[in-house]
Design an enzyme around this catalytic site. Structure first.
Site, PDB file in Angstrom:
ATOM      1  CG  ASP A 140      -2.453   0.656   0.671  1.00  0.00           C
ATOM      2  OD1 ASP A 140      -1.900   1.484  -0.079  1.00  0.00           O
ATOM      3  OD2 ASP A 140      -2.926   0.720   1.285  1.00  0.00           O
TER       4      ASP A 140
HETATM    5  C1  BGC Z   1      -5.189   2.915   0.463  1.00  0.00           C
HETATM    6  C2  BGC Z   1      -4.961   1.895  -1.307  1.00  0.00           C
HETATM    7  C3  BGC Z   1      -4.770   2.792  -2.628  1.00  0.00           C
HETATM    8  C4  BGC Z   1      -3.490   3.697  -2.192  1.00  0.00           C
HETATM    9  C5  BGC Z   1      -3.166   3.913  -4.097  1.00  0.00           C
HETATM   10  C6  BGC Z   1      -4.108   3.947  -0.214  1.00  0.00           C
HETATM   11  O1  BGC Z   1      -3.959   5.257   0.673  1.00  0.00           O
HETATM   12  O2  BGC Z   1      -5.276   2.169   1.415  1.00  0.00           O
HETATM   13  O3  BGC Z   1      -6.705   1.381  -1.047  1.00  0.00           O
HETATM   14  O4  BGC Z   1      -5.101   1.801  -3.564  1.00  0.00           O
HETATM   15  O5  BGC Z   1      -3.710   4.377  -1.561  1.00  0.00           O
HETATM   16  O6  BGC Z   1      -4.253   5.224  -3.694  1.00  0.00           O
END
Ligand code: BGC
Length: 730
Positions: free
Chosen positions: A274
């Site tokens: 993530d």
């Molecule tokens: C989220 C993810 C997301 C990523 C990219 C993170 O803050 O937890 O679900 O895919 O950001 O935007």
């Protein structure tokens, strides 16, 4: 004749050059498997190229960060390797449609699908597939080849700020819907992720929350949802989570990533982090393959530090090669080399909005309907619509999944706030106005609108009308959890006053999860519309006026109060920033209704519940045991309207052990008087318990009890079958 010859020789020439390109690039031979192709290509990479594949930046302008060169702009970017024809990874969020974070692509919109909970409420995998296909097609046309979709974290806490992005509290339901959505995306030649692996169960201090769970319980709940969704959906990538699990950060958790995912499950794709979830270079040794959104981490661990570690032999070169090969393998498997994605394709937004509408309509759950108040009579003379910004459109949830519709949101109400998620904290309303849709559905009625700011004004409007439609909105967003189960900004008081003033008041909820509904007794009817996407206003009106017979069922329990949950006080709330804390998942695998079955507590509305404008009955239960349980029964439409039902099959006892688990469901459309036979065979893992020591599933064998019903708390048919003892691989 001459022309023919020329054409023939051009064809021969291009065949020859294709053949020579194939000899030069043997991995372009489509007869080889993705594994073989990835192995051939990976061998050609230099150390720098390998390093280049395993990390990348965010591709949105935030905190002074510029969009990387070459990136289209969205969530993330991994540069390609042009000398070898490796395309860049252009990654966009996609839980509910292709996103455009902070307007990085000025003016670009996408079809907003209804929330994950709305999709889960449809209990309809076909709609999940079609929604995924919308995302995949739009991604392709915009030039994205990786979609960060497939959120399958189980709803363990009704306050979780991202429940709206996920698929409810049951592993079998969530897994099947996630798998269908992933297939829908990947069938368009795009990689889909599944996320957030694992137990990202709350947003409060998500970087410091240590999810504590017993191994067997984890395998029987959240991990089972991932396992089945991965088997059935084959996502190219798994995104690990922000939180820790049993003491190790998810993205540096050798047990989760190496033992379970790549070991027991034999997962062949890649693990991406993530955004801002990597804390050390050695995460590569713990199973992580790629550092994403790297500017959010303290260091670009998988850049120079990883290169140095490989050169010093601290990280075996073979491990880096494995990580690169996994990325390439998923790219081959999805078709990124054979059908490269190029931006600029046409998008039929109208057609896609109709797909979004069909799913949103089927996701609406009718919770209460006193004396057939709904569907509303087209003859109603005056209808007062109150609150919820219903004049503008329908609410959506916030955070990285926020979709901006083509032409922009109809209304944006900023909420303010500090920190990382501050810039994302606004209520966006998709321009599909319920007020306009109600006016269209009741052209002869006088339809008034009151914005609901003053209770007395709303009450006066309610008293002056035959029918009231009052909205209750609960905005939920990434990075924060709901404080409690109330509707914020005094809306519960507003609805209480309005429902007391007029018995014909229909409450329409637009929430990111369960709410308490203190006014429920007075309400004439209650409809849960969730966040309903591009055509939500129409979807709501379709149900209110009966153009569509509601068939949504709750994908998570609506509790009577938070005290019915094992963690009434939200873990981590109120702690000083950056303090690590435990989230003890003492309910284990008994998430949601499974725990209500154990405690005997009565929820406000149970899992699986939802009314229809017709009635259904179940009969003729037949059970067959053996290696699993096969359950057949008749579903009949006993009312006067055509409608869809969601018959649910639960395991209620396993060899003397009382429990409750959804082991199957169907969605059947029936004309009045029509009967259909439904048959489901349980996945044997749903009959089993996980033996953590022996690392296997164990079906004890013996008498297994099964029930068929309209919800977890309404079990109409009951029976038993003899199941054979067996063990299954983990
Ligand atoms: C989220 C993810 C997301 C990523 C990219 C993170 O803050 O937890 O679900 O895919 O950001 O935007």
């Amino acid at each position: 004749m001459i022309r023919l010859t020329t054409a023939a020789s051009i064809a021969a020439l291009s065949l020859a050059s294709a053949a020579s390109a194939q000899t030069a690039q043997p991995w372009m031979n489509t007869k080889l498997s993705p594994d073989e192709r990835a192995a051939l290509l990976e061998k050609e990479l230099t150390l720098d190229e390998r390093i280049g594949l395993v990390h990348g930046p965010m591709s949105m302008p935030i905190f002074g960060i510029k969009k990387p060169e070459g990136a289209i702009g969205s969530a993330g970017y991994i540069p390609g390797i042009s000398r070898l024809g490796v395309p860049a990874l252009e990654e966009s969020d996609a839980s509910l449609g292709v996103t455009n974070p902070l307007g990085v692509r000025p003016g670009d919109g996408a079809t907003a699908l209804a929330s994950g909970l709305s999709l889960a409420a449809t209990f309809n995998t076909k709609l999940a597939y079609e929604g995924g296909a919308v995302v995949g097609r739009e991604a392709r046309a915009k030039g994205f080849n990786v979609q960060l979709a497939g959120g399958v974290n189980l709803a363990r806490d009704p306050r979780n700020g991202r429940n709206f992005e996920y698929l409810g509290e049951d592993p079998w339901l969530a897994a099947n819907l996630a798998a269908a959505q992933i297939r829908g995306i990947q069938d368009q030649g795009i990689v889909s992720t599944i996320k957030h692996f694992s137990l990202n169960g709350q947003e409060t201090s998500r970087h410091f929350a240590n999810s504590v769970i017993d191994e067997a319980a984890h395998r029987e709940s959240d991990l089972l949802a991932f396992q089945i969704a991965i088997e059935k959906g084959q996502p190219g990538s798994v995104m690990c989570a922000y939180n820790l699990v049993n003491g190790d950060y998810s993205c540096g958790n050798p047990h989760l990533l190496k033992d379970v995912l790549k070991g027991d499950w034999g997962y062949k794709g890649w693990v991406m982090s993530d955004w801002g979830a990597v804390h050390a270079t050695d995460y590569i040794l713990k199973g992580l393959d790629q550092q994403s959104g790297e500017q959010l981490d303290a260091k670009i661990w998988f850049g120079e530090p990883l290169k140095a570690a490989v050169e010093k032999g601290e990280v075996p070169a073979a491990r880096l090669a494995d990580a690169s090969r996994r990325i390439l393998r998923s790219m081959f498997a999805a078709g990124l080399f054979d059908k490269p994605v190029t931006p600029g394709g046409a998008i039929d937004y109208d057609a896609n909005a109709q797909i979004a509408r069909a799913a949103a309509t089927e996701g609406v759950v009718l919770l209460k309907n006193r004396e057939g108040l709904l569907p509303l009579a087209k003859t109603a003379k005056t209808i007062a619509v109150i609150g919820g910004h219903a004049d503008a459109g329908v609410l959506s949830g916030g955070g990285s999944s926020q979709v901006v519709p083509p032409g922009g949101a109809k209304r944006v109400v900023p909420l303010g706030g500090e920190g990382m998620m501050g810039p994302f904290r606004s209520q966006y309303f998709n321009g599909s106005s319920p007020l306009a849709a109600i006016r269209k559905a009741a052209p002869d009625a006088k339809v008034t609108f009151d914005d609901g700011r003053y209770v007395a004004s709303a009450v006066a409007a309610a008293k002056a009308a035959d029918i009231v439609v009052v909205f209750g909105n609960q905005w939920m967003g990434e990075g924060e959890d709901a404080f409690d189960l109330s509707l914020p900004n005094g809306q519960d008081e507003l609805i209480a006053a309005v429902t007391a003033a007029n018995p014909n008041a229909v409450v329409v909820l637009q929430t990111g999860g369960p709410v308490a509904m203190p006014w429920l007794n007075d309400a004439g009817a209650v409809v849960e519309a969730w966040y309903s996407g591009a055509k939500g206003g129409e979807a709501i009106a379709d149900v209110l006026f009966g153009a569509v017979n509601p068939s949504g069922r709750l994908p998570m329990t609506f509790p009577a109060s938070l005290s019915q949950y094992p963690r009434e006080a939200l873990p981590g709330r109120g702690l000083p920033e950056k303090t690590q804390f435990d989230v003890p998942y003492i309910e284990g695998a008994d998430v949601g209704y499974r725990r209500f079955a154990v405690t005997g507590d009565k929820p406000l509305f149970p899992f699986g519940y939802g009314l229809s404008y017709t009635t259904f009955a179940y009969s003729n239960l037949k059970l067959e045991g053996g290696a699993s349980v096969t359950v057949s029964f008749d579903v009949a439409n006993t009312g006067r309207r055509e409608g869809k039902d969601v018959p649910q099959v639960y395991l209620t006892g396993a060899a003397g052990k009382p429990l409750q688990r959804l082991i199957g469901f169907d969605k059947v459309s029936l004309k009045p008087g029509e009967t259909r036979r439904v048959t489901v065979t349980a996945d044997p893992r749903l009959l089993a318990s996980f033996d953590a020591k022996g690392r296997r599933w164990v079906v004890t064998g013996g008498d297994y009890q099964v029930a068929v019903g309209a919800s977890a708390a309404d079990l109409a048919l009951k029976g038993g079958a003899k199941v054979k003892a067996r063990t299954l691989k983990p």
